[in-house]
Scaffold this motif. Structure first.
Motif, mmCIF file in Angstrom:
data_model
loop_
_atom_site.group_PDB
_atom_site.id
_atom_site.type_symbol
_atom_site.label_atom_id
_atom_site.label_comp_id
_atom_site.label_asym_id
_atom_site.label_seq_id
_atom_site.Cartn_x
_atom_site.Cartn_y
_atom_site.Cartn_z
ATOM 1 N N PHE A 61 0.722 -0.942 0.152
ATOM 2 C CA PHE A 61 0.045 -0.256 0.059
ATOM 3 C C PHE A 61 0.876 1.318 0.144
ATOM 4 O O PHE A 61 1.870 1.211 0.759
ATOM 5 C CB PHE A 61 -1.023 -0.155 1.316
ATOM 6 N N LEU A 62 0.474 2.297 -1.019
ATOM 7 C CA LEU A 62 1.372 3.404 -0.723
ATOM 8 C C LEU A 62 0.476 4.533 -0.412
ATOM 9 O O LEU A 62 1.083 5.424 0.570
ATOM 10 C CB LEU A 62 1.641 3.827 -2.380
ATOM 11 N N ILE A 63 -0.703 4.846 -0.905
ATOM 12 C CA ILE A 63 -1.530 5.930 -0.552
ATOM 13 C C ILE A 63 -2.920 6.069 -0.734
ATOM 14 O O ILE A 63 -3.350 5.215 -1.630
ATOM 15 C CB ILE A 63 -0.917 7.454 -1.371
ATOM 16 N N ASP A 107 -12.132 14.176 0.563
ATOM 17 C CA ASP A 107 -11.009 14.735 0.976
ATOM 18 C C ASP A 107 -10.801 16.143 0.245
ATOM 19 O O ASP A 107 -10.820 16.332 -0.943
ATOM 20 C CB ASP A 107 -9.660 13.936 0.891
ATOM 21 N N GLN A 108 -10.448 17.224 1.027
ATOM 22 C CA GLN A 108 -10.262 18.445 0.531
ATOM 23 C C GLN A 108 -8.838 18.556 0.010
ATOM 24 O O GLN A 108 -8.454 19.476 -0.942
ATOM 25 C CB GLN A 108 -10.471 19.670 1.424
ATOM 26 N N GLN A 109 -7.888 18.004 0.615
ATOM 27 C CA GLN A 109 -6.691 18.172 0.471
ATOM 28 C C GLN A 109 -6.125 16.864 -0.575
ATOM 29 O O GLN A 109 -6.384 15.924 -0.482
ATOM 30 C CB GLN A 109 -5.616 18.279 1.421
ATOM 31 N N ASN A 110 -5.004 17.109 -1.324
ATOM 32 C CA ASN A 110 -4.585 15.883 -2.166
ATOM 33 C C ASN A 110 -3.642 15.226 -1.015
ATOM 34 O O ASN A 110 -3.068 15.609 -0.224
ATOM 35 C CB ASN A 110 -3.782 16.343 -3.268
ATOM 36 N N ALA A 111 -3.577 13.905 -1.180
ATOM 37 C CA ALA A 111 -3.001 13.100 -0.281
ATOM 38 C C ALA A 111 -1.417 12.889 -0.469
ATOM 39 O O ALA A 111 -0.987 13.275 -1.707
ATOM 40 C CB ALA A 111 -3.599 11.525 -0.211
ATOM 41 N N THR A 112 -0.687 12.911 0.764
ATOM 42 C CA THR A 112 0.880 12.816 0.376
ATOM 43 C C THR A 112 1.357 11.801 1.617
ATOM 44 O O THR A 112 0.807 11.640 2.556
ATOM 45 C CB THR A 112 1.540 14.293 0.730
ATOM 46 N N GLU A 113 2.177 10.842 1.033
ATOM 47 C CA GLU A 113 2.958 10.019 1.998
ATOM 48 C C GLU A 113 4.379 9.987 1.460
ATOM 49 O O GLU A 113 4.585 9.305 0.564
ATOM 50 C CB GLU A 113 2.504 8.619 1.756
ATOM 51 N N GLY A 114 5.068 10.809 2.285
ATOM 52 C CA GLY A 114 6.745 11.025 1.792
ATOM 53 C C GLY A 114 6.880 11.177 0.437
ATOM 54 O O GLY A 114 6.410 12.321 0.242
ATOM 55 N N ARG A 115 7.385 10.443 -0.283
ATOM 56 C CA ARG A 115 7.661 10.893 -1.586
ATOM 57 C C ARG A 115 6.587 10.745 -2.696
ATOM 58 O O ARG A 115 6.691 11.133 -3.731
ATOM 59 C CB ARG A 115 8.786 9.982 -2.236
ATOM 60 N N LYS A 149 -12.173 13.122 -12.917
ATOM 61 C CA LYS A 149 -11.951 11.993 -12.395
ATOM 62 C C LYS A 149 -10.785 11.174 -12.765
ATOM 63 O O LYS A 149 -10.576 9.956 -13.180
ATOM 64 C CB LYS A 149 -13.051 10.789 -13.042
ATOM 65 N N SER A 150 -9.723 11.857 -12.153
ATOM 66 C CA SER A 150 -8.364 11.300 -12.209
ATOM 67 C C SER A 150 -7.790 11.305 -10.894
ATOM 68 O O SER A 150 -8.036 12.224 -10.065
ATOM 69 C CB SER A 150 -7.567 11.915 -13.544
ATOM 70 N N ALA A 151 -6.907 10.355 -10.644
ATOM 71 C CA ALA A 151 -6.239 10.071 -9.515
ATOM 72 C C ALA A 151 -4.703 9.799 -9.698
ATOM 73 O O ALA A 151 -4.175 8.752 -9.389
ATOM 74 C CB ALA A 151 -6.891 9.252 -8.466
ATOM 75 N N ASN A 152 -3.814 10.656 -10.205
ATOM 76 C CA ASN A 152 -2.517 10.383 -10.509
ATOM 77 C C ASN A 152 -1.600 10.198 -9.522
ATOM 78 O O ASN A 152 -1.457 11.185 -8.580
ATOM 79 C CB ASN A 152 -2.063 11.277 -11.835
ATOM 80 N N LEU A 153 -0.866 9.345 -9.600
ATOM 81 C CA LEU A 153 0.320 9.071 -8.609
ATOM 82 C C LEU A 153 1.689 9.711 -8.899
ATOM 83 O O LEU A 153 2.155 9.655 -10.002
ATOM 84 C CB LEU A 153 0.646 7.655 -8.152
ATOM 85 N N VAL A 154 2.139 10.754 -8.051
ATOM 86 C CA VAL A 154 3.371 11.252 -8.340
ATOM 87 C C VAL A 154 4.288 10.656 -7.487
ATOM 88 O O VAL A 154 4.239 10.883 -6.438
ATOM 89 C CB VAL A 154 3.084 12.799 -8.119
ATOM 90 N N ILE A 155 5.409 10.379 -7.883
ATOM 91 C CA ILE A 155 6.644 9.987 -7.058
ATOM 92 C C ILE A 155 7.775 11.061 -7.378
ATOM 93 O O ILE A 155 8.273 11.236 -8.426
ATOM 94 C CB ILE A 155 7.103 8.642 -7.714
ATOM 95 N N SER A 156 8.069 11.729 -6.331
ATOM 96 C CA SER A 156 9.342 12.632 -6.443
ATOM 97 C C SER A 156 10.572 11.979 -6.366
ATOM 98 O O SER A 156 10.747 11.090 -5.604
ATOM 99 C CB SER A 156 9.159 13.784 -5.470
#
Lengths: 114, 118
Positions: B47-49, B55-63, B73-80
């Motif tokens: 599990f990542l995120i 939810d009003q804010q975009n979720a973040t978990e570390g990177r 209707k999009s939920a793109n994952l961003v890996i920094s």
């Protein structure tokens, strides 16, 4: 960190045989799930289980499949008469209660039906 | 119609670059949850995120962060700052409704195979 465990990690069986896949959930988790992933394909939901009964099942979960939690710890998936097309990775997942409960997956059992 | 669509079967990215993995979803339920899982070559699902539809804010978990665009209707994952260990299959999944009941099997997309190059 607590984790979901599954046994066996690999199982090879003959077509028509019964197999039982076992899962030990994270200790305070109340909701249990089975998923399968045929090699190279997406993960597919099979069944969800709560309070000792099935909450939801997919079209894949036909009469050859059954689930139970016989001793309050193990959560099992039984395939009564395996077919070649049952060959897949089978994942158990569990979660706590609450609307934001995340499903945590076990490492999977790779089943090969010959 | 597909509930979860991941349009990128594979991606090659240079180490340390940011990467965006696309996910679009289809639901008429106002309450839903969106998840990203990572599956390394060893096969486990990590599990990542998570993002709830309210939810009003975009979720973040570390990177990891989730670029949630509800109207699209999009939920793109961003890996920094990608790392070699990020090489894996990435699956987007949806739970509907996101109500906490037991009938909440996840629906998964077909996944994106991400390869990080040194």
């Amino acid at each position: 960190e607590p984790e979901v465990t599954q046994t066996p990690s690999h199982q090879v069986t003959q077509m028509g045989q019964e197999v039982i896949l076992r899962c030990v959930p994270i200790s305070n988790h109340l909701y249990f799930y089975w998923y399968r992933q045929i090699l190279g394909q997406k993960v597919e939901f099979l069944v969800s289980f709560y309070n000792n009964e099935i909450s939801e099942k997919s079209e894949i979960f036909d009469d050859q499949f059954s689930v139970e939690r016989p001793d309050g710890s193990n959560f099992t998936l039984k395939i009564r008469s395996t077919k070649l097309e049952d060959s897949a990775m089978y994942f158990c997942a569990t979660r706590t209660s609450g609307i934001r409960g995340t499903q945590y997956f076990g490492p999977g059992t790779r089943l090969l039906v010959l | 119609a597909q509930k979860i669509t991941q349009t990128q079967p594979g991606m090659f990215v240079q180490e340390k670059e940011a990467v965006t993995l696309d996910c679009t979803y289809d639901t008429s339920d106002p309450s839903y949850g969106l998840f990203w899982y990572k599956q390394p070559s060893s096969g486990e699902m990590i599990f990542l995120i998570y993002q709830g539809s309210y939810d009003q804010q975009n979720a973040t978990e570390g990177r990891y962060s989730l670029n949630f665009q509800k109207a699209r209707k999009s939920a793109n994952l961003v890996i920094s700052a990608s790392q070699l260990g990020d090489s894996a299959m990435y699956f987007c999944a949806m739970r509907e409704p996101d109500s906490g009941g037991g009938a909440d099997g996840l629906t998964f997309g077909k996944g994106t195979h991400l390869i990080i190059q040194p």
